[in-house]
Design an enzyme around this catalytic site. Structure first.
Site, short mmCIF file in Angstrom:
data_model
loop_
_atom_site.label_atom_id
_atom_site.label_comp_id
_atom_site.label_asym_id
_atom_site.label_seq_id
_atom_site.Cartn_x
_atom_site.Cartn_y
_atom_site.Cartn_z
N ASP A 173 0.63 -1.08 -0.37
CA ASP A 173 0.21 -0.42 0.20
C ASP A 173 0.98 0.91 -0.27
OD1 ASP A 173 -2.23 -2.03 0.77
OD2 ASP A 173 -3.09 -0.82 2.02
N HIS A 315 3.90 -2.16 2.86
CA HIS A 315 3.55 -0.75 2.35
C HIS A 315 4.76 -0.59 1.61
CE1 HIS A 315 1.24 -0.58 5.94
NE2 HIS A 315 0.29 -0.28 5.10
ZN ZN Z 1 -2.41 2.93 3.34
#
Ligand code: ZN
Length: 363
Positions: A173, A315
């Site tokens: 992400d 991430h």
């Molecule tokens: Zn996020």
């Protein structure tokens, strides 16, 4: 008497007409099979009008797919081609391969028979790409795989997904962020693995090439809103524009829209569900990589907890996460997991993903 005259005639001709040593005759050949006796002195003149000195100059060996050979005049080549003969031996033969590395040249008509007893037409059919955890790759014959596995090599991921074998979806992400995202893509490419990147719309301009590379590698580009708000605190209209703005930028980069959305913070309410006309993808394994900026921690979080069908949250904006991914990707493959996109995971696990619903895993 008749015979005698005939004999004398020949004798006379031999005496009178036989060329002298300086002017001996040679046989010359035409491409259509005619021959002619000419004096050596005339040889070049005949050559100039299409005659040849050697039989081999006007003939060609032709080949049939069953191994027959035939010598034909040059002028006959096209006619023989028309009925299934070939000019080159390589046109009627094929090199075949055995899984142990043996090679064999066979006639085309023999190919099927050899296939039936374990030979293959393409070298790639009997070789596989093996990977090492440090990124090295090597192509080996199938019969060598076990020996290489004993010393730490493993089969790189194949493009095809085997629904019977374990698979997980790595998801990243908040990117793209060039330095770290590109390291993750490089690792995915090395092991022929795929992941899903939930991108933030306002990070796409200037990074379109990164999205193109994701797409080219078979990775999935998902939608993570335009500027990462908590969607549960947004109006339906605000939510819709967060999604459409990002989709617009994704489309400009790769020519397709996202098929899945990940709401920031996993924050979802009934307004979010109804405003977003796509499946909402959450996760089943949270690495907490944003909190623990430590590659070893993240690696252990994945490898100690991973299960078939997991959606793993990471991430790609953190360098430590990229470093962790460089180990996680080969380690999962070595452990027998196929690394697939979210869409692939749902598909091969037999799920349909209606819009407006949330999904944590596909087990
Ligand atoms: Zn996020």
């Amino acid at each position: 008497m008749k015979k005698l005259i005939s004999f004398l005639t020949v004798f006379f001709m031999l005496i009178v007409l036989h060329p002298s040593a300086e002017d001996s005759a040679i046989t010359m050949f035409a491409p259509d099979g005619r021959t002619i006796e000419v004096s050596l002195a005339d040889k070049d003149a005949y050559k100039a009008v299409g005659w040849y000195e050697n039989y081999s100059d006007v003939t060609k060996t032709m080949y049939a797919p069953d191994g027959r050979e035939l010598t034909v005049w040059l002028t006959e080549i096209e006619a023989y081609k028309a009925v299934g003969w070939y000019e080159n031996k390589s046109d009627v033969t094929k090199t075949m391969y055995a899984p142990d590395g043996r090679e064999l040249t066979v006639w085309i008509t023999e190919i099927e028979a050899y296939k039936a007893v374990g030979w293959y037409e393409n070298k790639s059919d009997v070789t596989v790409l093996m990977c090492a955890a440090d990124g090295r790759q090597i192509t080996v014959f199938q019969t060598q795989v076990a020996d290489y596995q004993k010393v730490g090599w493993f089969l790189c991921q194949s493009k095809e997904v085997d629904p019977a074998k374990p698979m997980v979806a790595l998801t990243f992400d908040d990117g793209p962020k060039r330095a770290s995202t590109e390291r993750i893509l490089k690792a995915l490419e090395t092991y022929q693995a795929r992941a899903t990147f939930f991108v933030v719309g306002n990070r796409i301009p200037g990074n379109e090439d990164i999205l193109k590379r994701m797409d080219a590698l078979g990775c999935q580009v998902g939608n993570h809103t335009y500027n990462h708000p908590d969607l549960a605190k947004q109006s339906a209209g605000g939510i819709a524009s967060q999604i459409s703005g990002t989709d617009y930028n994704i489309y400009r980069a790769i020519g397709k829209y996202s098929t899945v959305v990940r709401p920031p913070y996993g924050s979802v309410n009934s307004t979010v569900r109804s405003a977003i006309g796509k499946p909402l993808i959450l996760w089943s394994l949270d690495t907490l990589d944003w909190k623990h900026r430590n590659a070893s921690y993240v690696i252990n979080a994945v490898l100690s907890k991973v299960k078939d069908g997991d959606i793993i949250l990471m991430h790609d904006i953190h360098d430590t996460s990229a470093t962790a991914a460089q180990t996680i990707i080969p380690s999962l493959i070595q452990a027998g997991y196929q690394l697939v996109t979210v869409d692939e995971l749902a598909l091969y696990k037999g799920y349909t993903m209606p819009a407006h619903k949330t999904y944590n895993s596909f087990r």
